[in-house]
Design a protein around this motif. Structure first.
Motif, PDB file in Angstrom:
ATOM      1  N   TYR A   1     -83.347 -83.073 -70.558  1.00 16.70           N
ATOM      2  CA  TYR A   1     -81.994 -82.504 -70.569  1.00 16.70           C
ATOM      3  C   TYR A   1     -81.656 -81.891 -69.213  1.00 16.70           C
ATOM      4  CZ  TYR A   1     -77.966 -79.765 -72.085  1.00 16.70           C
ATOM      5  OH  TYR A   1     -76.711 -79.242 -72.200  1.00 16.70           O
ATOM      6  N   ILE A   2     -82.576 -81.133 -68.668  1.00 14.26           N
ATOM      7  CA  ILE A   2     -82.350 -80.502 -67.362  1.00 14.26           C
ATOM      8  C   ILE A   2     -82.182 -81.562 -66.277  1.00 14.26           C
ATOM      9  CG2 ILE A   2     -83.399 -79.051 -65.578  1.00 14.26           C
ATOM     10  CD1 ILE A   2     -84.730 -77.458 -67.833  1.00 14.26           C
ATOM     11  N   ARG A   3     -82.994 -82.608 -66.347  1.00 12.96           N
ATOM     12  CA  ARG A   3     -82.886 -83.691 -65.361  1.00 12.96           C
ATOM     13  C   ARG A   3     -81.537 -84.395 -65.476  1.00 12.96           C
ATOM     14  NH1 ARG A   3     -87.233 -88.033 -66.291  1.00 12.96           N
ATOM     15  NH2 ARG A   3     -85.823 -88.438 -68.037  1.00 12.96           N
ATOM     16  N   TRP A   4     -81.054 -84.580 -66.709  1.00 17.13           N
ATOM     17  CA  TRP A   4     -79.752 -85.231 -66.892  1.00 17.13           C
ATOM     18  C   TRP A   4     -78.633 -84.370 -66.315  1.00 17.13           C
ATOM     19  CZ3 TRP A   4     -75.044 -84.298 -69.204  1.00 17.13           C
ATOM     20  CH2 TRP A   4     -74.227 -85.406 -69.386  1.00 17.13           C
ATOM     21  N   ILE A   5     -78.694 -83.051 -66.542  1.00 13.13           N
ATOM     22  CA  ILE A   5     -77.688 -82.142 -65.990  1.00 13.13           C
ATOM     23  C   ILE A   5     -77.679 -82.214 -64.463  1.00 13.13           C
ATOM     24  CG2 ILE A   5     -77.059 -79.716 -65.692  1.00 13.13           C
ATOM     25  CD1 ILE A   5     -76.279 -80.761 -68.386  1.00 13.13           C
ATOM     26  N   CYS A   6     -78.860 -82.181 -63.861  1.00 13.17           N
ATOM     27  CA  CYS A   6     -78.964 -82.240 -62.390  1.00 13.17           C
ATOM     28  C   CYS A   6     -78.402 -83.552 -61.854  1.00 13.17           C
ATOM     29  CB  CYS A   6     -80.417 -82.060 -61.952  1.00 13.17           C
ATOM     30  SG  CYS A   6     -81.105 -80.423 -62.307  1.00 13.17           S
ATOM     31  N   ASN A   7     -78.736 -84.651 -62.512  1.00 15.43           N
ATOM     32  CA  ASN A   7     -78.220 -85.951 -62.067  1.00 15.43           C
ATOM     33  C   ASN A   7     -76.712 -86.058 -62.284  1.00 15.43           C
ATOM     34  OD1 ASN A   7     -80.794 -86.807 -61.340  1.00 15.43           O
ATOM     35  ND2 ASN A   7     -81.188 -87.773 -63.316  1.00 15.43           N
TER      36      ASN A   7
ATOM     37  N   LEU B   1     -74.541 -83.734 -62.067  1.00 17.71           N
ATOM     38  CA  LEU B   1     -73.845 -83.005 -61.010  1.00 17.71           C
ATOM     39  C   LEU B   1     -73.643 -83.857 -59.767  1.00 17.71           C
ATOM     40  CD1 LEU B   1     -75.593 -79.510 -61.296  1.00 17.71           C
ATOM     41  CD2 LEU B   1     -73.294 -80.140 -62.063  1.00 17.71           C
ATOM     42  N   HIS B   2     -74.442 -84.920 -59.644  1.00 21.06           N
ATOM     43  CA  HIS B   2     -74.312 -85.854 -58.526  1.00 21.06           C
ATOM     44  C   HIS B   2     -73.627 -87.155 -58.936  1.00 21.06           C
ATOM     45  CE1 HIS B   2     -77.582 -83.125 -57.228  1.00 21.06           C
ATOM     46  NE2 HIS B   2     -77.130 -83.365 -56.003  1.00 21.06           N
TER      47      HIS B   2
ATOM     48  N   ASP C   1     -74.412 -89.097 -61.528  1.00 22.80           N
ATOM     49  CA  ASP C   1     -75.300 -90.051 -62.180  1.00 22.80           C
ATOM     50  C   ASP C   1     -75.509 -89.613 -63.625  1.00 22.80           C
ATOM     51  OD1 ASP C   1     -77.184 -91.850 -63.000  1.00 22.80           O
ATOM     52  OD2 ASP C   1     -78.785 -91.146 -61.667  1.00 22.80           O
TER      53      ASP C   1
END
Length: 207
Positions: A44-50, A52-53, A55
């Motif tokens: 989930y955290i990785r999806w949020i970070c991506n 924001l860019h 992706d």
């Protein structure tokens, strides 16, 4: 994140029946390739970070970037615009029949001046508020309507995404729906305060 707790394997959405013939090593490699080998919180955290860019990941069911799947369906949200245009027209016609319009005409104001400076200013707050309130109904109500009538839209897409464990597409659907609701309410408040400063004073008193 709750959708990830539902029973079922998201690999089934991507590979279909081929999952049944895959070895454990192949299954592990497939999960790693799709980013499903880590904990739910990390995913989930990785999806949020991506996100924001720009992706939003790959749709497991449609096997393409999630943004490409959702983009054509946003058109459905704009479909009621004809109704608002019709409502604005009728509101303006009713406003033009009021006594102050006759008084303005007597003072020498042109029709366009009356419409833009007086009539539209009077009906705009009501129109803007109705449009803002309708956004949650449009985005939320479509889930039931589309599911019953099998109509392809953002609501049905969210249901299918949860059903097939297509987490990237599901989170993008929820993100877009929430953003639309928040943005429409925020813009409506700003517009109404500019049109009628008294609404800003009311909001301040309530706080």
């Amino acid at each position: 994140m709750l959708a990830r707790l539902a029973p079922g394997d998201p690999l089934q959405s991507f590979y279909g029946d081929a999952v049944d013939t895959m070895t454990q090593e192949q299954l592990d490699a497939a999960r790693a390739r799709l980013g499903l080998d880590q904990s739910i919180a990390v995913q989930y955290i990785r999806w949020i970070c991506n996100a924001l860019h720009g992706d939003f990941g790959i749709s497991l069911k449609y096997k393409m970037p999630a943004q490409q799947v959702i983009s054509p369906l946003i058109v459905m949200v704009a479909s009621p615009l004809w109704y608002y245009a019709y409502m604005i027209r009728n509101k303006l016609l009713d406003e033009l029949r009021k006594d102050y319009v006759l008084l303005a005409k007597g003072k020498g104001l042109t029709r366009s001046q009356i419409v833009w400076k007086h009539c539209l200013r009077n009906v705009a707050p009501t129109i803007v508020s109705i449009m803002a309130i309708s956004v949650p109904h449009i985005t939320g109500g479509t889930v039931v309507v589309e599911s019953v009538f099998a109509y392809p839209g953002i609501g049905n897409l969210a249901v299918e995404s949860a059903k097939y464990h297509d987490y990237n597409l599901l989170m993008l659907s929820v993100l877009i729906t929430g953003a639309l609701v928040f943005f429409s309410s925020f813009v409506a408040q700003l517009v109404n305060e500019q049109i009628d400063p008294r609404m800003k004073e009311v909001g301040t008193i309530q706080w």
